[in-house]
Scaffold this motif. Structure first.
Motif, PDB file in Angstrom:
ATOM      1  N   MET A  19      -2.631  21.200  32.546  1.00 20.12           N
ATOM      2  CA  MET A  19      -1.221  21.517  32.285  1.00 20.12           C
ATOM      3  C   MET A  19      -0.424  21.410  33.587  1.00 20.12           C
ATOM      4  SD  MET A  19       0.476  25.035  30.823  1.00 20.12           S
ATOM      5  CE  MET A  19      -0.440  24.896  29.292  1.00 20.12           C
ATOM      6  N   ALA A  20       0.671  20.659  33.531  1.00 19.00           N
ATOM      7  CA  ALA A  20       1.496  20.483  34.725  1.00 19.00           C
ATOM      8  C   ALA A  20       2.205  21.791  35.078  1.00 19.00           C
ATOM      9  CB  ALA A  20       2.522  19.385  34.500  1.00 19.00           C
ATOM     10  N   ARG A  21       2.300  22.065  36.362  1.00 21.22           N
ATOM     11  CA  ARG A  21       2.991  23.267  36.818  1.00 21.22           C
ATOM     12  C   ARG A  21       4.511  23.083  36.736  1.00 21.22           C
ATOM     13  NH1 ARG A  21      -0.288  26.931  39.036  1.00 21.22           N
ATOM     14  NH2 ARG A  21      -2.297  26.254  39.887  1.00 21.22           N
ATOM     15  N   THR A  22       5.194  24.180  36.601  1.00 17.28           N
ATOM     16  CA  THR A  22       6.655  24.161  36.613  1.00 17.28           C
ATOM     17  C   THR A  22       7.152  23.822  38.001  1.00 17.28           C
ATOM     18  OG1 THR A  22       6.752  25.828  34.860  1.00 17.28           O
ATOM     19  CG2 THR A  22       8.728  25.543  36.235  1.00 17.28           C
ATOM     20  N   ASP A  23       8.071  22.891  38.079  1.00 20.79           N
ATOM     21  CA  ASP A  23       8.668  22.517  39.359  1.00 20.79           C
ATOM     22  C   ASP A  23       9.784  23.510  39.685  1.00 20.79           C
ATOM     23  OD1 ASP A  23      10.801  21.094  41.071  1.00 20.79           O
ATOM     24  OD2 ASP A  23       9.047  19.787  41.265  1.00 20.79           O
ATOM     25  N   ILE A  24       9.630  24.226  40.770  1.00 28.69           N
ATOM     26  CA  ILE A  24      10.599  25.266  41.118  1.00 28.69           C
ATOM     27  C   ILE A  24      11.977  24.680  41.383  1.00 28.69           C
ATOM     28  CG2 ILE A  24      11.195  27.005  42.848  1.00 28.69           C
ATOM     29  CD1 ILE A  24       8.251  27.697  43.036  1.00 28.69           C
ATOM     30  N   HIS A  25      12.012  23.501  42.044  1.00 26.05           N
ATOM     31  CA  HIS A  25      13.313  22.897  42.308  1.00 26.05           C
ATOM     32  C   HIS A  25      14.034  22.520  41.018  1.00 26.05           C
ATOM     33  CE1 HIS A  25      11.478  22.429  46.313  1.00 26.05           C
ATOM     34  NE2 HIS A  25      12.724  22.450  46.753  1.00 26.05           N
ATOM     35  N   GLU A  26      13.283  22.005  40.023  1.00 33.29           N
ATOM     36  CA  GLU A  26      13.889  21.686  38.737  1.00 33.29           C
ATOM     37  C   GLU A  26      14.399  22.941  38.040  1.00 33.29           C
ATOM     38  OE1 GLU A  26      14.655  18.888  37.235  1.00 33.29           O
ATOM     39  OE2 GLU A  26      13.962  17.697  38.950  1.00 33.29           O
ATOM     40  N   ARG A  27      13.638  24.024  38.167  1.00 32.60           N
ATOM     41  CA  ARG A  27      14.049  25.289  37.545  1.00 32.60           C
ATOM     42  C   ARG A  27      15.372  25.776  38.114  1.00 32.60           C
ATOM     43  NH1 ARG A  27      10.002  30.119  38.350  1.00 32.60           N
ATOM     44  NH2 ARG A  27       8.905  29.147  36.603  1.00 32.60           N
ATOM     45  N   ILE A  28      15.477  25.791  39.448  1.00 33.58           N
ATOM     46  CA  ILE A  28      16.697  26.331  40.047  1.00 33.58           C
ATOM     47  C   ILE A  28      17.878  25.390  39.827  1.00 33.58           C
ATOM     48  CG2 ILE A  28      15.422  27.682  41.741  1.00 33.58           C
ATOM     49  CD1 ILE A  28      16.127  25.639  43.860  1.00 33.58           C
ATOM     50  N   LEU A  29      17.603  24.079  39.702  1.00 26.00           N
ATOM     51  CA  LEU A  29      18.681  23.134  39.400  1.00 26.00           C
ATOM     52  C   LEU A  29      19.228  23.394  38.005  1.00 26.00           C
ATOM     53  CD1 LEU A  29      20.398  20.722  40.211  1.00 26.00           C
ATOM     54  CD2 LEU A  29      18.572  19.214  39.350  1.00 26.00           C
ATOM     55  N   ALA A  30      18.328  23.648  37.040  1.00 31.18           N
ATOM     56  CA  ALA A  30      18.761  23.954  35.675  1.00 31.18           C
ATOM     57  C   ALA A  30      19.569  25.245  35.639  1.00 31.18           C
ATOM     58  CB  ALA A  30      17.547  24.046  34.759  1.00 31.18           C
ATOM     59  N   GLN A  31      19.133  26.249  36.412  1.00 27.48           N
ATOM     60  CA  GLN A  31      19.871  27.508  36.456  1.00 27.48           C
ATOM     61  C   GLN A  31      21.251  27.314  37.084  1.00 27.48           C
ATOM     62  OE1 GLN A  31      17.195  30.081  38.598  1.00 27.48           O
ATOM     63  NE2 GLN A  31      15.861  30.426  36.819  1.00 27.48           N
ATOM     64  N   ARG A  32      21.314  26.466  38.089  1.00 29.22           N
ATOM     65  CA  ARG A  32      22.603  26.203  38.730  1.00 29.22           C
ATOM     66  C   ARG A  32      23.545  25.477  37.765  1.00 29.22           C
ATOM     67  NH1 ARG A  32      24.593  25.967  43.931  1.00 29.22           N
ATOM     68  NH2 ARG A  32      26.318  24.511  44.261  1.00 29.22           N
ATOM     69  N   ARG A  33      23.012  24.536  37.017  1.00 25.43           N
ATOM     70  CA  ARG A  33      23.842  23.838  36.041  1.00 25.43           C
ATOM     71  C   ARG A  33      24.393  24.796  34.998  1.00 25.43           C
ATOM     72  NH1 ARG A  33      19.417  19.031  35.354  1.00 25.43           N
ATOM     73  NH2 ARG A  33      20.167  17.639  37.020  1.00 25.43           N
ATOM     74  N   LEU A  34      23.549  25.719  34.560  1.00 21.06           N
ATOM     75  CA  LEU A  34      23.992  26.694  33.569  1.00 21.06           C
ATOM     76  C   LEU A  34      25.089  27.586  34.135  1.00 21.06           C
ATOM     77  CD1 LEU A  34      23.729  28.074  30.823  1.00 21.06           C
ATOM     78  CD2 LEU A  34      21.883  29.478  31.797  1.00 21.06           C
ATOM     79  N   ARG A  35      24.900  28.097  35.363  1.00 23.79           N
ATOM     80  CA  ARG A  35      25.932  28.953  35.962  1.00 23.79           C
ATOM     81  C   ARG A  35      27.236  28.191  36.161  1.00 23.79           C
ATOM     82  NH1 ARG A  35      21.502  30.747  39.143  1.00 23.79           N
ATOM     83  NH2 ARG A  35      22.171  29.432  40.876  1.00 23.79           N
ATOM     84  N   THR A  36      27.123  26.899  36.517  1.00 21.35           N
ATOM     85  CA  THR A  36      28.325  26.085  36.698  1.00 21.35           C
ATOM     86  C   THR A  36      29.058  25.913  35.376  1.00 21.35           C
ATOM     87  OG1 THR A  36      27.295  24.889  38.543  1.00 21.35           O
ATOM     88  CG2 THR A  36      29.197  23.867  37.479  1.00 21.35           C
ATOM     89  N   ALA A  37      28.301  25.651  34.305  1.00 21.66           N
ATOM     90  CA  ALA A  37      28.915  25.481  32.986  1.00 21.66           C
ATOM     91  C   ALA A  37      29.575  26.764  32.508  1.00 21.66           C
ATOM     92  CB  ALA A  37      27.859  25.021  31.984  1.00 21.66           C
ATOM     93  N   GLN A  38      29.011  27.900  32.878  1.00 23.38           N
ATOM     94  CA  GLN A  38      29.556  29.202  32.483  1.00 23.38           C
ATOM     95  C   GLN A  38      30.683  29.669  33.394  1.00 23.38           C
ATOM     96  OE1 GLN A  38      25.924  31.490  32.691  1.00 23.38           O
ATOM     97  NE2 GLN A  38      25.590  31.354  30.471  1.00 23.38           N
ATOM     98  N   GLY A  39      30.924  28.927  34.480  1.00 21.09           N
ATOM     99  CA  GLY A  39      31.926  29.352  35.454  1.00 21.09           C
ATOM    100  C   GLY A  39      31.486  30.541  36.271  1.00 21.09           C
ATOM    101  N   ARG A  40      30.164  30.704  36.460  1.00 19.45           N
ATOM    102  CA  ARG A  40      29.631  31.875  37.151  1.00 19.45           C
ATOM    103  C   ARG A  40      28.903  31.530  38.439  1.00 19.45           C
ATOM    104  NH1 ARG A  40      27.257  35.161  31.861  1.00 19.45           N
ATOM    105  NH2 ARG A  40      29.295  35.510  30.888  1.00 19.45           N
ATOM    106  N   LEU A  41      29.242  30.401  39.020  1.00 23.62           N
ATOM    107  CA  LEU A  41      28.648  30.022  40.290  1.00 23.62           C
ATOM    108  C   LEU A  41      29.288  30.856  41.393  1.00 23.62           C
ATOM    109  CD1 LEU A  41      26.527  27.970  41.268  1.00 23.62           C
ATOM    110  CD2 LEU A  41      28.420  26.440  41.859  1.00 23.62           C
ATOM    111  N   ARG A  42      28.462  31.631  42.106  1.00 17.16           N
ATOM    112  CA  ARG A  42      28.982  32.550  43.127  1.00 17.16           C
ATOM    113  C   ARG A  42      29.065  31.853  44.474  1.00 17.16           C
ATOM    114  NH1 ARG A  42      29.298  37.575  40.213  1.00 17.16           N
ATOM    115  NH2 ARG A  42      28.471  36.986  38.181  1.00 17.16           N
TER     116      ARG A  42
END
Length: 396
Positions: free
Chosen positions: A1-24
């Motif tokens: 099983m491939a491991r989760t890529d941490i950089h991909e995870r934080i990029l997805a979280q950043r995209r979500l915060r940007t879409a929500q207007g919650r980028l600090r």
């Protein structure tokens, strides 16, 4: 099983915060002058700091810092239990204990570390920590570090605390609350909570970060204002970084409990002690906080002015008698728009949005200082009312 890529995870979280207007984003302060600060080349009047008594830039405090740094150097060089515990640390602990009228106080590098230390050192897997639903992240994270059970009760609800303690039999129990809640500005019902703790054989711990220096006789905080002592509140946290204008915190209270923290709390044992010069600055600030009742009186006058003026203007305030005066905006887009309008008018007031506060409860967190003038408070009120009108027109 491939491991989760941490950089991909934080990029997805950043995209979500940007879409929500919650980028600090951080704001860089170039210079400070009392309640005035330079940000991005503009001088603004700040209404968002925790410098409630105006001691952060007070001459005697700064002079004490400089003098001690010249004598003792920039840092403590080690942890307290190695060779980092300086005579200035010892004096600060004694002076804080004397001020708060408790047997013992222990100095920590921050309030966050102090809250972690209390639960980690006192609670175990089978124990429970019952907390007000609006307690800060440090108390929640502390429960996770301790490995004990976390139970939360409705905000300011002693009966809810009682129910949670009754439903958690066995093991040791801690009842934890803020003294003043940092986002709402209201005060915990400590007398009722002390009764709950006594009847349920729980240790009452009060994080009084925003009450120390501001409330109670000589500014001794919410515990003293409630007429309680170390018997009812065995441990309390007093920060050095808000009303006292510096950095660090102390846990104060029962001598045996504090001694246990000193010998077993990991956030105390395994970190470098505060610079002695910082302790010297806090000692100078403590002297002024104890002596200068006029600072608290001026604060009370400014709070009354702000609340009276906001009522006349129809602003939606929360029930707070402290320097924390939240102006409810509802939707987070309204809060951010109003904060931006205030900056255009020359004021720095932070918009507080989810997840820091619940959905639909976004607000401007206005905080007052003894350094503010009545003219500045009046100008802020006019600017908030204007910002609200602009936001309403934009939404129409």
């Amino acid at each position: 099983m491939a491991r989760t890529d941490i950089h991909e995870r934080i990029l997805a979280q950043r995209r979500l915060r940007t879409a929500q207007g919650r980028l600090r984003q951080r704001r860089t302060v170039a210079r400070r002058d009392g309640v005035r600060l330079e940000v991005d080349g503009r001088w603004l009047t700040g209404f968002c700091s925790n410098d409630y008594l105006g001691l952060a830039s007070q001459f005697e405090v700064g002079a004490a810092l400089q003098d001690a740094a010249a004598r003792e150097g920039a840092g403590s060089t080690a942890s307290h239990l190695v060779c980092g515990h300086h005579a200035l640390h010892e004096q600060l602990e004694r002076e804080m204990a004397d001020w708060l009228q408790v047997p013992r106080a222990l100095l920590f590098g921050s309030g966050f570390a102090a809250n972690l230390a209390v639960q980690q050192a006192l609670l175990e897997d089978e124990d429970v920590c019952v907390q007000d639903r609006l307690t800060p992240a440090s108390l929640i994270d502390a429960t996770r570090l301790a490995g004990c059970r976390l139970r939360r009760y409705p905000h300011l609800d002693p009966e809810g605390a009682m129910r949670q303690l009754r439903n958690a039999p066995g093991g040791a129990a801690m009842l934890a609350t803020d003294g003043v809640f940092s986002m709402d500005g209201d005060v915990a019902p400590l007398r009722a909570l002390s009764l709950v703790a006594r009847t349920q054989e729980a240790l009452l711990y009060v994080d009084d970060a925003h009450g120390i220096g501001v409330l109670g006789p000589q500014g001794r905080g919410t515990v003293a204002e409630a007429g309680l002592g170390v018997r009812e509140v065995p441990l309390q946290l007093a920060t050095l970084g808000k009303a006292l204008g510096g950095y660090g915190a102390v846990v104060a209270g029962d001598a045996d409990l504090v001694e246990h923290l000193a010998g077993s709390a990991r956030p105390y044992l395994y970190t470098t002690a505060l610079p002695p010069a910082q302790a010297a600055a806090s000692l100078a600030a403590l002297k002024l906080a104890r002596r200068d009742d006029w600072r608290r009186e001026r604060l009370r006058e400014l709070i009354e002015q702000f609340r009276t003026g906001a009522g006349r203007l129809g602003l939606d305030l929360m029930a707070s008698s402290t320097p924390i005066q939240p102006v409810l905006c509802g939707d987070e887009s309204v809060a951010t728009a109003m904060s931006s309008s205030l900056e255009d008018a020359g004021f720095l007031v932070t918009a507080i949005r989810p997840p820091t506060v619940p959905e639909g409860r976004s607000r401007l967190r206005v905080t007052l200082s003894a350094l503010h003038t009545p003219q500045q408070v009046q100008a802020l009120l006019v600017a908030i009312a204007d910002a609200r009108e602009r936001a309403d027109r934009a939404a129409a």
